[in-house]
Design an enzyme around this catalytic site. Structure first.
Site, PDB file in Angstrom:
ATOM      1  N   GLU A 150      -9.764  -2.277   4.840  1.00 12.59           N
ATOM      2  CA  GLU A 150     -10.421  -1.903   6.084  1.00 12.59           C
ATOM      3  C   GLU A 150     -11.698  -2.733   6.293  1.00 12.59           C
ATOM      4  O   GLU A 150     -12.255  -3.274   5.330  1.00 12.59           O
ATOM      5  CB  GLU A 150     -10.792  -0.413   6.027  1.00 12.59           C
ATOM      6  CG  GLU A 150      -9.575   0.517   5.931  1.00 12.59           C
ATOM      7  CD  GLU A 150      -8.874   0.743   7.266  1.00 12.59           C
ATOM      8  OE1 GLU A 150      -8.612  -0.241   7.980  1.00 12.59           O
ATOM      9  OE2 GLU A 150      -8.574   1.894   7.585  1.00 12.59           O
TER      10      GLU A 150
ATOM     11  N   HIS B 106      -7.422  -4.922   9.970  1.00 12.58           N
ATOM     12  CA  HIS B 106      -7.111  -4.733   8.547  1.00 12.58           C
ATOM     13  C   HIS B 106      -5.800  -5.414   8.158  1.00 12.58           C
ATOM     14  O   HIS B 106      -4.925  -5.625   8.990  1.00 12.58           O
ATOM     15  CB  HIS B 106      -7.139  -3.252   8.138  1.00 12.58           C
ATOM     16  CG  HIS B 106      -6.007  -2.415   8.618  1.00 12.58           C
ATOM     17  ND1 HIS B 106      -6.134  -1.062   8.852  1.00 12.58           N
ATOM     18  CD2 HIS B 106      -4.714  -2.700   8.888  1.00 12.58           C
ATOM     19  CE1 HIS B 106      -4.974  -0.569   9.238  1.00 12.58           C
ATOM     20  NE2 HIS B 106      -4.092  -1.544   9.276  1.00 12.58           N
TER      21      HIS B 106
ATOM     22  N   ASN C 274      -7.878  -2.857  14.038  1.00 10.45           N
ATOM     23  CA  ASN C 274      -9.246  -3.152  13.593  1.00 10.45           C
ATOM     24  C   ASN C 274      -9.294  -4.396  12.694  1.00 10.45           C
ATOM     25  O   ASN C 274     -10.312  -4.666  12.071  1.00 10.45           O
ATOM     26  CB  ASN C 274      -9.847  -1.943  12.865  1.00 10.45           C
ATOM     27  CG  ASN C 274      -9.104  -1.591  11.588  1.00 10.45           C
ATOM     28  OD1 ASN C 274      -8.167  -2.297  11.197  1.00 10.45           O
ATOM     29  ND2 ASN C 274      -9.511  -0.519  10.929  1.00 10.45           N
TER      30      ASN C 274
ATOM     31  N   ASP D 232       0.806  -1.219   0.000  1.00 12.90           N
ATOM     32  CA  ASP D 232       0.000   0.000   0.000  1.00 12.90           C
ATOM     33  C   ASP D 232       0.840   1.270   0.000  1.00 12.90           C
ATOM     34  O   ASP D 232       2.059   1.223   0.200  1.00 12.90           O
ATOM     35  CB  ASP D 232      -0.986  -0.007   1.189  1.00 12.90           C
ATOM     36  CG  ASP D 232      -0.371  -0.550   2.479  1.00 12.90           C
ATOM     37  OD1 ASP D 232       0.863  -0.561   2.592  1.00 12.90           O
ATOM     38  OD2 ASP D 232      -1.141  -0.958   3.359  1.00 12.90           O
TER      39      ASP D 232
HETATM   40  C1  F6R Z   1       1.232  -1.361   6.114  1.00 10.26           C
HETATM   41  C2  F6R Z   1       0.065  -2.233   6.247  1.00 10.26           C
HETATM   42  C3  F6R Z   1      -0.782  -2.185   7.478  1.00 10.26           C
HETATM   43  C4  F6R Z   1       0.008  -2.495   8.759  1.00 10.26           C
HETATM   44  C5  F6R Z   1      -0.898  -2.473   9.970  1.00 10.26           C
HETATM   45  C6  F6R Z   1      -0.134  -2.698  11.256  1.00 10.26           C
HETATM   46  O1  F6R Z   1       1.860  -1.571   4.868  1.00 10.26           O
HETATM   47  O2  F6R Z   1      -0.198  -2.951   5.342  1.00 10.26           O
HETATM   48  O3  F6R Z   1      -1.811  -3.136   7.327  1.00 10.26           O
HETATM   49  O4  F6R Z   1       0.620  -3.748   8.634  1.00 10.26           O
HETATM   50  O5  F6R Z   1      -1.551  -1.226  10.044  1.00 10.26           O
HETATM   51  O6  F6R Z   1       0.722  -1.608  11.472  1.00 10.26           O
HETATM   52  P1  F6R Z   1       1.823  -1.629  12.623  1.00 10.26           P
HETATM   53  O7  F6R Z   1       2.794  -2.694  12.272  1.00 10.26           O
HETATM   54  O8  F6R Z   1       2.449  -0.249  12.561  1.00 10.26           O
HETATM   55  O9  F6R Z   1       1.107  -1.893  13.895  1.00 10.26           O
END
Ligand code: F6R
Length: 243
Positions: free
Chosen positions: A144, A139, A137, A68
């Site tokens: 989402e 994701h 959440n 992303d």
């Molecule tokens: C980022 C991504 C997100 C993160 C998720 C967890 O490329 O794909 O899904 O993996 O938001 O983020 P952290 O590791 O910062 O808790």
């Protein structure tokens, strides 16, 4: 069946996940790696850099496809995912930057950029090994919680929960971009192997719902229960709700 590897702490999570990625690259030097940003994979990427510097790994034939990118942020914006990947991994290994792919946050037409990215995943993929984190959440990527699973790369309106969670990286919550482009579930689910990283109590609920509840687009990571080869590397706090 999902494998669970318990990590003692963040460094240990990094070493364990990096071993899986390193083995992939050793076994298949032209691997396609699916990569994530965020806090979870930082120790993993730094461990890969260390092994590269020791002469143990060669990334010259590796291709990477990131999950992303924020809409509106370019390569030199220190909050862009491109910048994150360059700082935490790419600048310190011998990857060919022509083989590094992320959605272009500055594309004039984000929908057209998503279509381009989807075609690129089809051309370069399937991904051999996909690295994932999980949002509080539930994701994965920026898929989402929703009433359906999105198949393809798409523009996402970030939820307030994600904006709040990511605000720690920005000066103010208002500075967090409101939109992102994310690989969809098809690109993720077609990956041959998946390794998910999670640490800390704040992930316990999401992990429990994803892997112990029903498959539900309201918990996007729950789709991974349909994948044949998922390894979860997590600490005890993140696993605290598992039976
Ligand atoms: C980022 C991504 C997100 C993160 C998720 C967890 O490329 O794909 O899904 O993996 O938001 O983020 P952290 O590791 O910062 O808790």
């Amino acid at each position: 069946m999902m494998k669970i590897i318990v990590a003692q702490n963040g460094q240990d999570m990094g070493r364990k996940a990096a071993s899986i990625i390193a083995a992939q690259v050793v076994l298949k030097p032209d691997s396609v790696l699916g990569l994530a940003t965020g806090s979870s994979p930082v120790t993993t990427y730094r461990q890969l850099v260390e092994w590269y510097k020791n002469g143990d790994l060669d990334f010259s034939r590796v291709t990477t496809i990131n999950l992303d990118e924020y809409v509106g942020l370019g390569h030199d914006n220190d909050q862009s995912y491109f910048y994150f990947m360059r700082e935490n991994l790419f600048k310190d290994i011998n990857i060919n930057m022509d083989n590094v792919f992320l959605p272009n946050g500055l594309a004039a037409d984000p929908d057209a950029e998503c279509a381009r990215y989807e075609a690129l995943i089809a051309e370069k993929g399937p991904i051999d090994l996909q690295v994932l984190g999980i949002g509080v959440n539930g994701h994965i990527g920026f898929n989402e919680p929703d009433s359906t699973f999105e198949c393809f790369t798409h523009v996402v309106e970030l939820t307030q929960s994600t904006i709040d969670a990511n605000a720690r990286f920005f000066a103010t919550a208002d500075a967090v971009p409101k939109r992102a482009m994310s690989m969809g579930m098809q690109g993720i689910m077609q990956a041959k192997r998946i390794v998910m990283l999670a640490s800390g109590e704040q992930k316990a609920d999401a992990l429990y719902k994803a892997f112990c509840g029903k498959i539900d687009p309201a918990v996007p990571a729950s789709i991974l229960r349909l994948h044949p080869d998922v390894t979860l590397v997590a600490d005890a706090a993140a696993l605290s709700k598992f039976d």
